[in-house]
Design a protein around this motif. Structure first.
Motif, PDB file in Angstrom:
ATOM      1  N   VAL A  84     -14.124  73.425 -34.754  1.00  0.00           N
ATOM      2  CA  VAL A  84     -14.764  72.428 -33.882  1.00  0.00           C
ATOM      3  C   VAL A  84     -15.252  73.093 -32.596  1.00  0.00           C
ATOM      4  CG1 VAL A  84     -14.377  70.359 -32.475  1.00  0.00           C
ATOM      5  CG2 VAL A  84     -13.500  70.455 -34.813  1.00  0.00           C
ATOM      6  N   ALA A  85     -14.409  73.920 -31.993  1.00  0.00           N
ATOM      7  CA  ALA A  85     -14.781  74.600 -30.753  1.00  0.00           C
ATOM      8  C   ALA A  85     -16.024  75.454 -30.942  1.00  0.00           C
ATOM      9  CB  ALA A  85     -13.616  75.443 -30.247  1.00  0.00           C
ATOM     10  N   ALA A  86     -16.133  76.110 -32.066  1.00  0.00           N
ATOM     11  CA  ALA A  86     -17.306  76.950 -32.331  1.00  0.00           C
ATOM     12  C   ALA A  86     -18.550  76.098 -32.589  1.00  0.00           C
ATOM     13  CB  ALA A  86     -17.038  77.866 -33.521  1.00  0.00           C
ATOM     14  N   LEU A  87     -18.400  75.057 -33.372  1.00  0.00           N
ATOM     15  CA  LEU A  87     -19.552  74.223 -33.726  1.00  0.00           C
ATOM     16  C   LEU A  87     -20.157  73.502 -32.530  1.00  0.00           C
ATOM     17  CD1 LEU A  87     -18.462  72.599 -37.110  1.00  0.00           C
ATOM     18  CD2 LEU A  87     -20.242  74.311 -36.756  1.00  0.00           C
ATOM     19  N   VAL A  88     -19.318  72.941 -31.678  1.00  0.00           N
ATOM     20  CA  VAL A  88     -19.850  72.114 -30.592  1.00  0.00           C
ATOM     21  C   VAL A  88     -20.673  72.906 -29.595  1.00  0.00           C
ATOM     22  CG1 VAL A  88     -18.047  70.373 -30.798  1.00  0.00           C
ATOM     23  CG2 VAL A  88     -17.782  72.227 -29.134  1.00  0.00           C
ATOM     24  N   THR A  89     -20.485  74.219 -29.559  1.00  0.00           N
ATOM     25  CA  THR A  89     -21.288  75.020 -28.630  1.00  0.00           C
ATOM     26  C   THR A  89     -22.751  75.069 -29.043  1.00  0.00           C
ATOM     27  OG1 THR A  89     -20.792  77.095 -29.773  1.00  0.00           O
ATOM     28  CG2 THR A  89     -19.312  76.456 -27.966  1.00  0.00           C
ATOM     29  N   THR A  90     -23.060  74.616 -30.249  1.00  0.00           N
ATOM     30  CA  THR A  90     -24.454  74.607 -30.714  1.00  0.00           C
ATOM     31  C   THR A  90     -25.064  73.207 -30.696  1.00  0.00           C
ATOM     32  OG1 THR A  90     -23.858  74.297 -33.044  1.00  0.00           O
ATOM     33  CG2 THR A  90     -23.954  76.562 -32.233  1.00  0.00           C
ATOM     34  N   TRP A  91     -24.288  72.219 -30.298  1.00  0.00           N
ATOM     35  CA  TRP A  91     -24.757  70.831 -30.306  1.00  0.00           C
ATOM     36  C   TRP A  91     -25.260  70.417 -28.936  1.00  0.00           C
ATOM     37  CZ3 TRP A  91     -19.972  68.307 -33.070  1.00  0.00           C
ATOM     38  CH2 TRP A  91     -19.914  68.762 -34.385  1.00  0.00           C
ATOM     39  N   GLU A  92     -26.052  69.340 -28.925  1.00  0.00           N
ATOM     40  CA  GLU A  92     -26.487  68.796 -27.635  1.00  0.00           C
ATOM     41  C   GLU A  92     -25.251  68.223 -26.932  1.00  0.00           C
ATOM     42  OE1 GLU A  92     -26.863  65.378 -26.661  1.00  0.00           O
ATOM     43  OE2 GLU A  92     -26.167  64.528 -28.523  1.00  0.00           O
ATOM     44  N   PRO A  93     -25.264  68.230 -25.592  1.00  0.00           N
ATOM     45  CA  PRO A  93     -24.039  67.955 -24.834  1.00  0.00           C
ATOM     46  C   PRO A  93     -23.348  66.627 -25.116  1.00  0.00           C
ATOM     47  CG  PRO A  93     -25.654  68.968 -23.409  1.00  0.00           C
ATOM     48  CD  PRO A  93     -26.344  68.693 -24.713  1.00  0.00           C
ATOM     49  N   VAL A  94     -24.065  65.532 -25.248  1.00  0.00           N
ATOM     50  CA  VAL A  94     -23.384  64.248 -25.454  1.00  0.00           C
ATOM     51  C   VAL A  94     -22.629  64.252 -26.780  1.00  0.00           C
ATOM     52  CG1 VAL A  94     -23.727  61.771 -25.793  1.00  0.00           C
ATOM     53  CG2 VAL A  94     -24.954  62.955 -23.981  1.00  0.00           C
ATOM     54  N   ARG A  95     -23.263  64.770 -27.820  1.00  0.00           N
ATOM     55  CA  ARG A  95     -22.599  64.864 -29.125  1.00  0.00           C
ATOM     56  C   ARG A  95     -21.400  65.818 -29.042  1.00  0.00           C
ATOM     57  NH1 ARG A  95     -25.222  67.556 -34.468  1.00  0.00           N
ATOM     58  NH2 ARG A  95     -23.521  67.095 -35.887  1.00  0.00           N
ATOM     59  N   ALA A  96     -21.592  66.944 -28.353  1.00  0.00           N
ATOM     60  CA  ALA A  96     -20.513  67.926 -28.216  1.00  0.00           C
ATOM     61  C   ALA A  96     -19.336  67.341 -27.443  1.00  0.00           C
ATOM     62  CB  ALA A  96     -21.038  69.179 -27.518  1.00  0.00           C
ATOM     63  N   LEU A  97     -19.615  66.650 -26.337  1.00  0.00           N
ATOM     64  CA  LEU A  97     -18.532  66.078 -25.535  1.00  0.00           C
ATOM     65  C   LEU A  97     -17.788  64.979 -26.285  1.00  0.00           C
ATOM     66  CD1 LEU A  97     -20.276  66.053 -22.050  1.00  0.00           C
ATOM     67  CD2 LEU A  97     -18.347  67.490 -22.781  1.00  0.00           C
ATOM     68  N   THR A  98     -18.510  64.195 -27.054  1.00  0.00           N
ATOM     69  CA  THR A  98     -17.852  63.163 -27.867  1.00  0.00           C
ATOM     70  C   THR A  98     -16.945  63.808 -28.912  1.00  0.00           C
ATOM     71  OG1 THR A  98     -19.720  61.676 -27.529  1.00  0.00           O
ATOM     72  CG2 THR A  98     -18.247  61.172 -29.369  1.00  0.00           C
ATOM     73  N   ALA A  99     -17.450  64.837 -29.586  1.00  0.00           N
ATOM     74  CA  ALA A  99     -16.641  65.537 -30.593  1.00  0.00           C
ATOM     75  C   ALA A  99     -15.437  66.216 -29.948  1.00  0.00           C
ATOM     76  CB  ALA A  99     -17.505  66.562 -31.334  1.00  0.00           C
ATOM     77  N   LEU A 100     -15.641  66.787 -28.769  1.00  0.00           N
ATOM     78  CA  LEU A 100     -14.521  67.429 -28.083  1.00  0.00           C
ATOM     79  C   LEU A 100     -13.462  66.414 -27.671  1.00  0.00           C
ATOM     80  CD1 LEU A 100     -16.492  70.052 -26.020  1.00  0.00           C
ATOM     81  CD2 LEU A 100     -14.630  70.564 -27.639  1.00  0.00           C
ATOM     82  N   ALA A 101     -13.892  65.252 -27.199  1.00  0.00           N
ATOM     83  CA  ALA A 101     -12.923  64.214 -26.846  1.00  0.00           C
ATOM     84  C   ALA A 101     -12.086  63.838 -28.070  1.00  0.00           C
ATOM     85  CB  ALA A 101     -13.633  62.987 -26.275  1.00  0.00           C
ATOM     86  N   LEU A 102     -12.740  63.706 -29.213  1.00  0.00           N
ATOM     87  CA  LEU A 102     -12.015  63.382 -30.451  1.00  0.00           C
ATOM     88  C   LEU A 102     -11.101  64.539 -30.874  1.00  0.00           C
ATOM     89  CD1 LEU A 102     -14.898  61.634 -32.413  1.00  0.00           C
ATOM     90  CD2 LEU A 102     -12.857  60.548 -31.434  1.00  0.00           C
ATOM     91  N   ALA A 103     -11.588  65.765 -30.743  1.00  0.00           N
ATOM     92  CA  ALA A 103     -10.783  66.927 -31.140  1.00  0.00           C
ATOM     93  C   ALA A 103      -9.555  67.079 -30.244  1.00  0.00           C
ATOM     94  CB  ALA A 103     -11.631  68.191 -31.091  1.00  0.00           C
ATOM     95  N   TRP A 104      -9.735  66.865 -28.934  1.00  0.00           N
ATOM     96  CA  TRP A 104      -8.586  66.934 -28.030  1.00  0.00           C
ATOM     97  C   TRP A 104      -7.593  65.815 -28.348  1.00  0.00           C
ATOM     98  CZ3 TRP A 104      -6.774  70.667 -25.097  1.00  0.00           C
ATOM     99  CH2 TRP A 104      -7.626  71.703 -24.699  1.00  0.00           C
ATOM    100  N   GLY A 105      -8.089  64.639 -28.711  1.00  0.00           N
ATOM    101  CA  GLY A 105      -7.198  63.553 -29.118  1.00  0.00           C
ATOM    102  C   GLY A 105      -6.429  63.902 -30.379  1.00  0.00           C
ATOM    103  N   ALA A 106      -7.121  64.516 -31.336  1.00  0.00           N
ATOM    104  CA  ALA A 106      -6.458  64.945 -32.570  1.00  0.00           C
ATOM    105  C   ALA A 106      -5.426  66.038 -32.278  1.00  0.00           C
ATOM    106  CB  ALA A 106      -7.495  65.450 -33.569  1.00  0.00           C
ATOM    107  N   HIS A 107      -5.748  66.910 -31.336  1.00  0.00           N
ATOM    108  CA  HIS A 107      -4.795  67.961 -30.954  1.00  0.00           C
ATOM    109  C   HIS A 107      -3.534  67.339 -30.343  1.00  0.00           C
ATOM    110  CE1 HIS A 107      -3.377  71.649 -28.848  1.00  0.00           C
ATOM    111  NE2 HIS A 107      -3.798  72.206 -29.967  1.00  0.00           N
TER     112      HIS A 107
END
Length: 155
Positions: A84-107
């Motif tokens: 997830v950390a690697a993938l989101v660096t290639t996404w547009e910021p809003v999508r990346a931040l949403t995915a990161l929020a979900l990933a941190w929640g899963a963590h």
């Protein structure tokens, strides 16, 4: 408290402070400005890097207790965080931040799984799961903060 534990706490508090500073900066920027996009991108990149670092810690615990059942699952969860950390660096910021929020929640849930016995509790210090789950939820909220501002200012 050992020197290692104190150092760990200080470093992660400094990193958390950096996430907060970046998130608040992104939230303050004008929603339609280029500065906003850059601020969100910086936040996403830093939060992704921090997620990879946070995921590496349980790998260290698993390697230190490689005979405990369930350590393979701990490593697999960490690997998913790395992906997830690697993938989101290639996404547009809003999508990346949403995915990161979900990933941190899963963590956070993965950390709490040690308390529930779903992951091996004996490989982590007793204080680690609740402290890190709290940290994870705070970072998740900070990642999503600029996204909420965009939604508030949308026509």
């Amino acid at each position: 408290m050992t020197d290692a534990t104190l150092s760990f706490a200080v470093v992660f508090l400094a990193f958390g402070g950096t996430v907060a500073w970046l998130a608040l900066g992104a939230r303050r920027a004008e929603p339609t400005s280029g500065q906003r996009l850059v601020a969100e991108l910086r936040l996403a990149q830093f939060a992704a890097l921090l997620l990879a670092l946070a995921a590496a810690v349980p790998i260290g615990f698993a390697l230190g207790h490689d005979d405990a059942p369930g350590t393979g699952l701990v490593v697999a969860i960490a690997a998913a965080c790395f992906v997830v950390a690697a993938l989101v660096t290639t996404w547009e910021p809003v999508r990346a931040l949403t995915a990161l929020a979900l990933a941190w929640g899963a963590h956070a849930l993965a950390n709490l799984a040690h308390v529930a016995g779903l992951l091996p509790p004996e490989i982590v210090p007793r204080w680690y799961p609740p402290a890190c789950a709290t940290y994870d939820v705070l970072v998740a909220a900070l990642c999503y903060l600029p996204v909420l501002r965009r939604q508030e200012s949308a026509p």
